[in-house]
Design a protein around this motif. Structure first.
Motif: not given
Ligand code: GLY
Length: 420
Positions: A61, A67, A289, A358, A332, A276
């Motif tokens: 995304m 966000e 997620a 993210r 992440r 999402y």
């Molecule tokens: N930007 C989406 C996530 O980190 O889940």
């Protein structure tokens, strides 16, 4: 006299002496290598499996507006710059690689399922409006008119036509090809130790024994960046892993002219968990997620899958009819302020391109350009200057870094530019 043969191991092989060695082959490492090669630098990249890691799991995304979080106005500036550069970046990369990257200008709808979610979205909308962003409040009925598959209980939402998507797997594959065509040398081995000579980073030793001496070294190993032996102590804890579990479902074929199952990214916060659904051109629906601080664990758990499907079912009841084709988990690279670390470290010869948390896919264009600029000229472009690792140093002035602004105190100059 008998001569006993020496039993020591053969000396490690030495591979070239590129201007730049990039450690890590996710989208951030790959784009850095591609852009640096485009500036005439000789570049090598070390990664056992380029395009793996968080890149392989990410939904892609490009969600600068949906966000947005309180206190992240400086990061918003960088996100918007990168979002604006995406169309040209996609065009350039697709031409350089001969591959599509799944850049889709689909927009995003963020919806609320109950009164609490609705209040939360209202606050987000107010923040977006205060920040000069393009976001429109819709009633539940208006949301369902846009996406008829949504649950009847949807109470309202935000229509953000500027938040799009790219396909991270295709993006990585295109970057890999573009790098190869630009002459980047790939070492399919893990970097094991940062080499330091005379107080300067000088390349890396790899797990296969190869030593890659280099003029400048870029640490772009995502959540693993702090784990490389030889990395200065003050950088080791700056990046931490934040686990995300993600599902991939297959969208039904629809006859030409019929409405798509979902035409845009739909997101919500369900019982406090961000959710999402990202519909791709290739018929994939990515559902994500989870967000879990569990160290290096990348297990896909029954609980994680259950929660994602339960929440997605509340949002789009028809989802349970779709084939589930994949579940995966990635890490992440979280940083102390959720913003990336870009540019020179205190150790001469070492640069960071990590901590994108993210926003790795969104920040790919701007990161590639910023890193290539600093590697080629020694100077970071203005938009990247607030993000040097020096902002976490007790004496940031030394490296020209600017501390990230305190929550909500700055209106970045980028917001004065045309909106996404
Ligand atoms: N930007 C989406 C996530 O980190 O889940």
């Amino acid at each position: 006299m008998t001569v006993t043969p020496a039993t020591t191991a053969p000396p490690p092989s030495v591979s070239g002496h590129p201007d730049v060695l990039v450690i890590g082959g996710g989208v951030i490492g790959l784009v850095t290598a591609w852009r640096a090669a485009g500036r005439g630098l000789t570049v090598a990249l070390a990664d056992p499996a380029p395009g793996g890691g968080a890149t392989y799991v990410a939904a892609g995304m490009l969600a600068a507006v949906t966000e947005l979080h309180y206190g992240e106005q400086t990061l918003l500036g960088l996100n918007l710059v990168s979002a604006r550069r995406y169309p040209r970046f996609a065009e350039e990369l697709e031409e350089a690689s001969g591959q599509r990257i799944g850049y889709r200008r689909c927009g995003t709808l963020a919806v609320a399922l109950d009164a609490d979610d609705r209040a939360h979205l209202r606050e987000l909308h107010a923040l977006q409006v205060r920040s000069g962003l393009d976001s429109q409040w819709l009633t539940g009925r208006e949301c369902r008119r846009l996406e008829p598959i949504l649950a009847p209980g949807v109470r309202g939402g935000l229509r953000v036509d500027g938040d799009h998507q790219a396909d991270p797997r295709r993006l990585a594959s295109a970057l890999l090809t573009a790098c190869e065509r630009a002459g980047v040398v790939f070492h399919r081995s893990r970097a094991e130790r940062l080499m330091v000579d005379g107080g300067r980073a000088s390349g890396a030793r790899l797990a296969d024994g190869t030593r890659v001496p280099a003029g400048q070294t870029v640490l772009a190993a995502g959540s693993h960046s702090g784990r490389l032996a030889g990395v200065p102590e003050e950088l080791r804890s700056l990046v931490r892993p934040v686990k995300g579990q993600v599902l991939r479902l297959r969208l039904p074929d629809v006859p030409p002219g019929s409405p798509a199952f979902l035409s845009r990214t739909v997101r919500a916060v369900v019982r406090g968990n961000p959710l999402y659904l990202v519909p791709r051109e290739n018929g994939e629906l990515v559902v994500g997620a989870t967000s879990e601080e569990l160290g290096w664990d990348t297990t896909v758990t029954a609980g994680g899958v259950y929660e994602l499907l339960r929440d997605a079912h509340e949002l789009v009841p028809g989802i349970t009819e779709l084939p589930l084709v994949e579940s995966c988990a990635g890490l992440r690279p979280g940083s102390p302020d959720n913003a990336p670390l870009l540019g020179p470290a205190e150790l001469p010869g070492l640069h960071l391109a990590t901590g994108h948390f993210r926003n790795g896919v969104l920040l790919t264009p701007v990161t590639g350009e910023a890193m290539a600029e600093v590697l080629a000229t020694g100077s970071l472009p203005e938009e990247a200057r607030p993000f040097t690792p020096a902002r976490f140093s007790p004496t940031p002035e030394r490296l020209g870094g600017t501390p990230v602004t305190a929550p909500g105190t700055e209106r970045p100059r980028f917001l004065e530019e045309q909106s996404v």
